[in-house]
Design a protein around this motif. Structure first.
Motif, short mmCIF file in Angstrom:
data_model
loop_
_atom_site.label_atom_id
_atom_site.label_comp_id
_atom_site.label_asym_id
_atom_site.label_seq_id
_atom_site.Cartn_x
_atom_site.Cartn_y
_atom_site.Cartn_z
N GLY A 175 4.93 -5.49 -10.44
CA GLY A 175 4.88 -4.96 -9.05
C GLY A 175 4.84 -3.39 -8.81
O GLY A 175 6.27 -3.02 -9.09
N ILE A 176 4.13 -2.81 -8.15
CA ILE A 176 4.22 -1.49 -8.15
C ILE A 176 4.25 -0.90 -6.85
O ILE A 176 3.30 -1.28 -5.94
CB ILE A 176 3.05 -0.64 -8.80
N LEU A 177 5.12 0.03 -6.35
CA LEU A 177 5.12 0.66 -4.93
C LEU A 177 5.08 2.29 -5.20
O LEU A 177 6.08 2.74 -5.92
CB LEU A 177 6.47 0.29 -4.30
N LEU A 216 -4.20 6.33 -4.86
CA LEU A 216 -3.99 5.48 -3.44
C LEU A 216 -5.10 4.45 -3.45
O LEU A 216 -4.97 3.43 -3.10
CB LEU A 216 -4.10 6.50 -2.34
N ASN A 217 -6.42 4.84 -3.67
CA ASN A 217 -7.70 3.97 -3.77
C ASN A 217 -7.47 2.86 -4.77
O ASN A 217 -8.49 1.97 -4.79
CB ASN A 217 -8.90 4.74 -3.68
N LEU A 218 -6.53 2.95 -5.73
CA LEU A 218 -6.49 1.89 -6.70
C LEU A 218 -5.47 0.92 -6.39
O LEU A 218 -5.37 -0.25 -7.12
CB LEU A 218 -6.11 2.58 -8.12
N LEU A 219 -4.61 1.10 -5.33
CA LEU A 219 -3.74 0.12 -4.66
C LEU A 219 -4.34 -0.73 -3.53
O LEU A 219 -5.03 -0.26 -2.97
CB LEU A 219 -2.66 0.81 -4.32
N SER A 220 -3.99 -2.05 -3.90
CA SER A 220 -4.73 -2.89 -2.98
C SER A 220 -4.10 -3.05 -1.27
O SER A 220 -4.67 -3.84 -0.65
CB SER A 220 -4.44 -4.37 -3.63
N SER A 221 -2.91 -2.67 -1.13
CA SER A 221 -2.32 -2.53 0.10
C SER A 221 -1.73 -1.42 0.60
O SER A 221 -1.24 -0.66 -0.72
CB SER A 221 -1.66 -4.16 0.20
N TYR A 262 -1.30 -2.42 6.20
CA TYR A 262 -3.07 -2.55 6.03
C TYR A 262 -3.36 -3.29 4.90
O TYR A 262 -2.89 -2.98 3.72
CB TYR A 262 -3.47 -0.87 6.24
N ALA A 263 -4.14 -3.94 4.95
CA ALA A 263 -4.92 -5.14 3.96
C ALA A 263 -5.67 -4.23 3.04
O ALA A 263 -6.64 -4.98 3.24
CB ALA A 263 -4.90 -6.39 4.58
N GLY A 264 -5.44 -3.09 2.63
CA GLY A 264 -6.60 -2.49 1.98
C GLY A 264 -6.07 -1.28 1.26
O GLY A 264 -4.65 -0.70 1.59
N ASN A 265 -6.83 -0.46 0.53
CA ASN A 265 -6.58 0.75 -0.15
C ASN A 265 -6.46 2.11 0.94
O ASN A 265 -6.50 1.76 2.21
CB ASN A 265 -7.24 1.18 -1.42
#
Length: 530
Positions: free
Chosen positions: A189-191, A200-205, A217-220
């Motif tokens: 898990g990565i924060l 930032l666009n590689l992260l899912s939420s 927000y449920a997206g990148n």
């Protein structure tokens, strides 16, 4: 297996509340961005999760302390590479045992981690730090190399959760690509706190942190930006509608009062004609006044409600005005030779830093991008140019009377023991306090920050304050030198910095791995190090 952040509030020692009622959960394998303006408390929240700080209220529940890749501003310079990785005690115990010291304390410290040295060296090699000894001092590493040391710790510890605070700061292009690949494929898990839009666009939420808490927000990042745009547009529409209603309510209130006044005047005249007595006249007047007060109260209440809602809507809208630092222009004529490097090299020990000695000329008006991979000696060259180091080979000659300002990676112009207002006054004692406060307010330093110690400022806030200091300085620099200026700052601050450097009418020398930023500031010449 999760990290649970439950109703966290954090107050600074001066009782200033940084954020309150922050709650969220991160599951193993989840990739999450934590975003927010500089000073919103992102790095502080990271330190709360790793137990470096304690919350004022609430609790954080996690199975193990996550592995952290922190921002660095020189705070690890007193350590060795092994010390920064937290394995110095193990290495000491290992070597003591191998030399015949069978003390229980050494076996306890080692904890059967007999391959720790080989594992650590392999991890450093994996991140491009080939040949860097574990005993090497951190202060001799470049900014990117320091970041790679902490990235190597992921391989050593294999953590279930990883916290990354601006991990692409200082990293060269090759290392950034390696990091992007790791984040995409990692099981942990990565924060991540970052201003790097590619990352930032590689992260899912996405979680956005403000003083009031976090919004999910449920997206990148691109998804977040689109949702924020829609929300701002909706707020703007509500604000415009409220302002129309407020204007209409004020107009109606005026018209009602005017009609009432006319009615009272007509009534008074008619009563005089009818010969109404004084006592009755007083009664009629009192009734008219009470009626006017009631009407006035009704409209005043409506106006008060609308005005209050309008103020709140304005506060909710982000401050989209672009600040810009206006540096004075250099008085030098374009094309004057400022710096000449002839066969320049520098040696740490016996080995020269560059495979070929450097030859270059910097002229007034040049806009130069200093390029090179991590460890190629970019910061060393800047120190040679500014005269804080002398070349061990060749010569570097400056024009007589040359002046420069140097915005370094660690914001060394900022004194942590001073308040924000005192720091700004340090650079121009001739400005009155009210002038300094006006400048601070313009650069989004609200009243609540003016007496705050600079040690409490985020990296981005220190960057903005450094720019303010350089702007109010009475001296107009001939050369403006910036070393990785987009590190540690939010996207609004990046826009401010971009506009500042784009319009600076002088000689610019910039170190940056952000190619988009380099293009925006029109750095059209290069010095490349190998």
């Amino acid at each position: 297996m999760c990290i649970h952040v439950q109703s966290i509030t954090y107050m600074h020692p001066d009782k200033d509340v940084l954020f309150s009622n922050v709650s969220f959960t991160i599951s193993k394998g989840q990739k999450v961005a934590l975003i927010g303006n500089n000073g919103s408390g992102k790095s502080t929240l990271m330190r709360l999760i790793t137990k470096e700080l304690l919350p004022s209220e609430g609790q954080i529940i996690c199975p193990d302390i996550p592995y952290s890749i922190p921002q660095h501003f020189g705070q690890f310079n007193h350590l060795t590479v092994a010390g920064a990785l937290g394995i110095e005690r193990k290495l000491y115990a290992l070597h003591a045992i191998l030399q015949g010291d069978a003390s229980i304390e050494h076996f306890t410290a080692l904890a059967d981690d007999w391959e720790i040295e080989e594992k650590a060296v392999a991890a450093l090699n994996e991140w491009g730090l080939v040949g860097v000894p574990l005993s090497y001092p951190m202060h001799l590493l470049s900014g990117g190399e320091k970041t790679k040391v902490f990235l190597a710790g992921i391989t050593i510890y294999s953590p279930a959760f990883i916290l990354m605070d601006e991990p692409t700061n200082h990293l060269d292009d090759e290392s950034r690509i390696r990091l992007y690949r790791f984040i995409t494929t990692a099981a942990a898990g990565i924060l991540v706190v970052s201003h790097d839009r590619t990352l930032l666009n590689l992260l899912s939420s996405t979680y956005e942190l403000t003083a009031k808490g976090v919004t999910y927000y449920a997206g990148n990042y691109d998804f977040y930006k689109e949702q924020k745009k829609l929300a701002v547009e909706a707020l703007q529409t509500r604000l415009e509608e409220n302002e129309k209603q407020l204007q209409k309510a004020r107009k109606q209130a005026r018209e009602v009062m005017e009609r009432q006044q006319k009615h009272d005047v007509r009534g008074k005249k008619q009563n005089v004609k009818k010969g109404v007595g004084k006592m009755a006249m007083h009664t009629f007047r009192d009734q008219a006044e009470k009626s006017a007060v009631r009407l006035g109260d009704v409209h005043a209440d409506k106006i008060r409600v609308l005005a209050g809602e309008t103020v709140e809507l304005r506060k909710a809208l982000p401050d989209m005005k672009t600040m810009k630092v206006n540096f004075n222009s250099s008085s030098l004529h374009i094309g004057k030779i400022l710096i000449v490097a002839s066969s320049v090299n520098y040696s740490y020990g016996e080995n020269p830093l560059w495979s070929s000695p450097l030859e270059f000329t910097i002229k007034s008006g040049d806009r130069i991008h200093l390029k090179g991979s991590n460890g190629s000696g970019k910061t060393t060259l800047l120190r040679l140019i500014t005269g804080s180091l002398a070349p061990t080979q060749g010569s570097l000659i400056q024009a007589e009377g040359l002046t420069y300002v140097y915005l370094d990676q660690e914001y060394s112009t900022i004194r942590n023991d001073l308040s924000v207002l005192e720091q700004l006054a340090l650079f121009n004692s001739e400005l009155y306090d009210n002038e300094l406060r006006t400048i601070l307010n313009r650069f989004l330093f609200p009243v609540s920050t003016w007496n705050k110690k600079c040690s409490y400022l985020s990296g981005g806030e220190k960057m903005k304050l450094s720019l303010c200091c350089l702007m109010v300085s009475a001296q107009a620099p001939d050369v403006f030198i910036v070393d990785e200026p987009t590190n540690n700052i939010d996207i609004l601050s990046m826009e401010i910095l971009t506009e500042t450097l784009k319009d600076y009418q002088g000689t610019l020398l910039v170190v940056s791995h952000d190619n988009y930023f380099v293009q925006q500031i029109k750095a059209d010449k290069q010095i490349e190090l190998f």
